[in-house]
Design an enzyme around this catalytic site. Structure first.
Site, PDB file in Angstrom:
ATOM      1  N   ASP A  66       0.807  -1.217   0.000  1.00  0.00           N
ATOM      2  CA  ASP A  66       0.000   0.000   0.000  1.00  0.00           C
ATOM      3  C   ASP A  66       0.843   1.272   0.000  1.00  0.00           C
ATOM      4  OD1 ASP A  66       0.888  -0.545   2.592  1.00  0.00           O
ATOM      5  OD2 ASP A  66      -1.097  -1.038   3.334  1.00  0.00           O
ATOM      6  N   ASN A 135      -7.750  -2.447  14.329  1.00  0.00           N
ATOM      7  CA  ASN A 135      -9.147  -2.707  13.965  1.00  0.00           C
ATOM      8  C   ASN A 135      -9.279  -3.929  13.048  1.00  0.00           C
ATOM      9  OD1 ASN A 135      -8.157  -1.809  11.537  1.00  0.00           O
ATOM     10  ND2 ASN A 135      -9.642  -0.163  11.255  1.00  0.00           N
ATOM     11  N   HIS A 137      -7.529  -4.467  10.146  1.00  0.00           N
ATOM     12  CA  HIS A 137      -7.234  -4.320   8.716  1.00  0.00           C
ATOM     13  C   HIS A 137      -5.957  -5.063   8.343  1.00  0.00           C
ATOM     14  CE1 HIS A 137      -4.893  -0.379   9.680  1.00  0.00           C
ATOM     15  NE2 HIS A 137      -4.003  -1.265   9.304  1.00  0.00           N
ATOM     16  N   GLU A 142      -9.912  -1.964   5.140  1.00  0.00           N
ATOM     17  CA  GLU A 142     -10.557  -1.641   6.409  1.00  0.00           C
ATOM     18  C   GLU A 142     -11.756  -2.569   6.652  1.00  0.00           C
ATOM     19  OE1 GLU A 142      -9.067   0.146   8.409  1.00  0.00           O
ATOM     20  OE2 GLU A 142      -8.523   2.143   7.692  1.00  0.00           O
TER      21      GLU A 142
HETATM   22  C1  F6R Z   1       1.390  -1.465   6.124  1.00  0.00           C
HETATM   23  C2  F6R Z   1       0.096  -2.121   6.198  1.00  0.00           C
HETATM   24  C3  F6R Z   1      -0.711  -2.094   7.440  1.00  0.00           C
HETATM   25  C4  F6R Z   1       0.105  -2.314   8.720  1.00  0.00           C
HETATM   26  C5  F6R Z   1      -0.803  -2.223   9.945  1.00  0.00           C
HETATM   27  C6  F6R Z   1      -0.025  -2.380  11.222  1.00  0.00           C
HETATM   28  O1  F6R Z   1       1.964  -1.602   4.845  1.00  0.00           O
HETATM   29  O2  F6R Z   1      -0.339  -2.636   5.229  1.00  0.00           O
HETATM   30  O3  F6R Z   1      -1.712  -3.085   7.365  1.00  0.00           O
HETATM   31  O4  F6R Z   1       0.724  -3.568   8.662  1.00  0.00           O
HETATM   32  O5  F6R Z   1      -1.445  -0.977   9.942  1.00  0.00           O
HETATM   33  O6  F6R Z   1       0.829  -1.293  11.378  1.00  0.00           O
HETATM   34  P1  F6R Z   1       1.904  -1.254  12.567  1.00  0.00           P
HETATM   35  O7  F6R Z   1       2.883  -2.320  12.249  1.00  0.00           O
HETATM   36  O8  F6R Z   1       2.511   0.120  12.447  1.00  0.00           O
HETATM   37  O9  F6R Z   1       1.168  -1.485  13.814  1.00  0.00           O
END
Ligand code: F6R
Length: 253
Positions: A66, A135, A137, A142
């Site tokens: 992403d 949450n 995702h 989401e």
């Molecule tokens: C990042 C991504 C997100 C993160 C998730 C957890 O490329 O796709 O799904 O893996 O938001 O983020 P952290 O590791 O910062 O808690």
């Protein structure tokens, strides 16, 4: 499918070894990469080990999950900048093989289609690294994202924007939109390693453990993947039932 490690450095060691084994047995492997705080110790460990062992990473291909809409690749908070800082700028990669969505593409819908197509044309991801949002995702899919979704533009939830504000110091605002590989794209990976570390992930991990597969919690889709493993540290596993924690912690990595 679930494994518990003592701490995030044990996970970083384990995941780095898996990545290096993959690259050594198939130098032109296609990897699916994630960003975020969870991945930082993993990339740090991986870089040290690759340097020490002299592993050649120049033939591998990667696709990131992403990117924020509206941030140029050289914006310090873009995921392109994150990847350069933590991984791509550290080792001898072939830049032409490293792919990220472009958050500044003039036609984001078309760009999303092209990105997913390019991924399929390379033969798809062999090993996908994932983190999970508090949450539930994965990527930036989401809660409520259809399981058949492909790469698309998403409006980030308030939960996600709040969680990620820790990376945007001062008055910088977390972008409201992102481009993300879809749920269907992620599930196409031949193997998935999802890593969850820290107390902030304990609630969603327990939710995953106790509940059925549902689009309301994207992370639950991994119960349907034949080769998905979920790697937890003790803190992320802390709300699992005691018996499950004991059994999982005793399992060999
Ligand atoms: C990042 C991504 C997100 C993160 C998730 C957890 O490329 O796709 O799904 O893996 O938001 O983020 P952290 O590791 O910062 O808690």
């Amino acid at each position: 499918m679930l494994q518990i490690f003592p701490d995030q450095s044990a996970i970083a060691e384990h995941v780095s070894n898996i990545l290096i084994d993959k690259i050594q047995s198939k130098p032109d492997v296609v990897l699916g990469l994630a960003t975020g705080g969870t991945m930082e110790p993993i990339y740090e460990r991986f870089v040290i080990k690759v340097r020490r062992q002299g592993v050649d990473v120049s033939k591998l291909t990667s696709f990131n999950l992403d990117e924020y809409v509206g941030l140029a690749p050289d914006h310090p908070k873009s995921y392109a900048a994150y990847m350069r800082k933590h991984l791509f700028g550290q080792l001898g990669f072939d830049e032409s093989r490293l792919h990220l969505p472009n958050g500044l593409a003039p036609d984001l819908e078309q760009h999303s289609k092209d990105y997913a197509l390019r991924l399929r044309q390379t033969g798809g991801v062999e090993l996908q690294l994932l983190g999970v949002g508090s949450n539930g995702h994965i990527g930036f899919n989401e809660p409520g994202t259809p399981f058949d979704s492909q790469c698309h533009v998403v409006r980030l939830s308030e939960d996600t924007r709040r969680d990620n504000s820790r990376f945007f110091e001062g008055n910088a605002i977390v972008p409201a939109h992102a481009v993300t590989l879809g749920m269907a794209d992620i599930m196409q990976a031949r193997e998935i390693l999802l890593v969850a570390t820290g107390e902030a992930k304990a609630r969603i991990v327990a939710h995953w453990y106790h509940n059925e597969v549902t689009e309301a919690v994207p992370f639950t889709i991994l119960k349907r993947h034949r080769r998905a493993r979920i790697l937890l540290d003790e803190a992320a596993a802390s709300l699992l039932p005691d018996q499950a924690r004991k059994t999982l912690a005793a399992m060999p990595a």
